[in-house]
Design a protein around this motif. Structure first.
Motif, short mmCIF file in Angstrom:
data_model
loop_
_atom_site.label_atom_id
_atom_site.label_comp_id
_atom_site.label_asym_id
_atom_site.label_seq_id
_atom_site.Cartn_x
_atom_site.Cartn_y
_atom_site.Cartn_z
N MET A 1 23.02 127.94 42.88
CA MET A 1 23.00 127.96 44.33
C MET A 1 24.32 127.43 44.91
N SER A 2 24.90 126.41 44.29
CA SER A 2 26.13 125.83 44.85
C SER A 2 27.28 126.81 44.84
N GLN A 3 27.26 127.80 43.95
CA GLN A 3 28.34 128.78 43.94
C GLN A 3 28.32 129.65 45.19
N LEU A 4 27.20 129.70 45.90
CA LEU A 4 27.12 130.47 47.13
C LEU A 4 27.66 129.71 48.34
N LEU A 5 27.78 128.39 48.21
CA LEU A 5 28.18 127.58 49.35
C LEU A 5 29.63 127.75 49.75
N ASP A 6 30.46 128.24 48.85
CA ASP A 6 31.88 128.33 49.18
C ASP A 6 32.37 129.77 49.31
N HIS A 7 31.46 130.72 49.50
CA HIS A 7 31.87 132.12 49.66
C HIS A 7 32.57 132.33 51.00
N GLN A 8 33.59 133.13 50.98
CA GLN A 8 34.37 133.42 52.18
C GLN A 8 33.50 134.06 53.26
N ASP A 9 32.61 134.96 52.88
CA ASP A 9 31.75 135.63 53.86
C ASP A 9 30.89 134.64 54.63
N CYS A 10 30.34 133.66 53.93
CA CYS A 10 29.49 132.65 54.60
C CYS A 10 30.28 131.88 55.64
N ILE A 11 31.46 131.46 55.28
CA ILE A 11 32.30 130.69 56.20
C ILE A 11 32.72 131.54 57.38
N GLU A 12 33.11 132.79 57.13
CA GLU A 12 33.53 133.67 58.22
C GLU A 12 32.37 133.97 59.17
N ARG A 13 31.16 134.15 58.64
CA ARG A 13 30.00 134.40 59.50
C ARG A 13 29.66 133.18 60.35
N LEU A 14 29.76 132.00 59.76
CA LEU A 14 29.52 130.79 60.54
C LEU A 14 30.56 130.63 61.64
N GLN A 15 31.80 130.94 61.33
CA GLN A 15 32.85 130.87 62.36
C GLN A 15 32.57 131.85 63.48
N LYS A 16 32.15 133.06 63.14
CA LYS A 16 31.83 134.06 64.17
C LYS A 16 30.65 133.59 65.01
N ASP A 17 29.64 133.02 64.36
CA ASP A 17 28.49 132.49 65.10
C ASP A 17 28.93 131.38 66.06
N LEU A 18 29.83 130.53 65.63
CA LEU A 18 30.31 129.46 66.50
C LEU A 18 31.09 130.01 67.69
N VAL A 19 31.89 131.05 67.46
CA VAL A 19 32.63 131.68 68.56
C VAL A 19 31.63 132.26 69.56
N ASP A 20 30.58 132.92 69.07
CA ASP A 20 29.56 133.48 69.96
C ASP A 20 28.83 132.38 70.73
N LEU A 21 28.46 131.31 70.02
CA LEU A 21 27.78 130.19 70.68
C LEU A 21 28.67 129.53 71.73
N GLN A 22 29.94 129.36 71.40
CA GLN A 22 30.87 128.74 72.35
C GLN A 22 31.02 129.62 73.59
N GLY A 23 31.04 130.93 73.39
CA GLY A 23 31.09 131.84 74.53
C GLY A 23 29.88 131.67 75.44
N ALA A 24 28.71 131.52 74.83
CA ALA A 24 27.49 131.30 75.62
C ALA A 24 27.53 129.96 76.35
N VAL A 25 28.02 128.94 75.68
CA VAL A 25 28.14 127.61 76.30
C VAL A 25 29.10 127.68 77.49
N LEU A 26 30.23 128.33 77.32
CA LEU A 26 31.20 128.44 78.41
C LEU A 26 30.64 129.26 79.57
N ASP A 27 29.82 130.26 79.26
CA ASP A 27 29.18 131.04 80.31
C ASP A 27 28.24 130.16 81.15
N VAL A 28 27.48 129.32 80.49
CA VAL A 28 26.58 128.40 81.20
C VAL A 28 27.42 127.40 82.00
N PHE A 29 28.46 126.85 81.39
CA PHE A 29 29.33 125.88 82.07
C PHE A 29 29.96 126.48 83.33
#
Length: 83
Positions: A1-29
């Motif tokens: 399982m730990s070998q999945l924790l450092d995959h590039q795809d996982c990190i890139e998807r989390l970064q994209k999710d954070l960008v989307d969430l930040q956009g929603a936060v800024l929209d509310v702000f």
């Protein structure tokens, strides 16, 4: 399982999710003004004052550095909670 924790795809998807969430936060702000509460991840800072661009750059995928990538993935997950 730990070998999945450092995959590039996982990190890139989390970064994209954070960008989307930040956009929603800024929209509310834009309608309500910033919410001045401490950050969950960085309690010494207000959540509205986090520099997400710098954080996304700091916790990025590093080819061949599994430990750093695992740490980045955990921090990015924590930032999802923080948002």
């Amino acid at each position: 399982m730990s070998q999945l924790l450092d995959h590039q795809d996982c990190i890139e998807r989390l970064q994209k999710d954070l960008v989307d969430l930040q956009g929603a936060v800024l929209d509310v702000f834009s309608r309500t003004g910033p919410v001045r509460v401490p950050s969950w991840k960085f309690p010494d800072k207000l959540s509205c004052h986090l520099d997400m661009v710098a954080l996304l750059d700091e916790y990025d995928f590093v080819d061949g550095d599994g430990a750093s990538n695992q740490h980045s993935r955990v921090v990015l997950l924590e930032l999802v909670i923080d948002r």
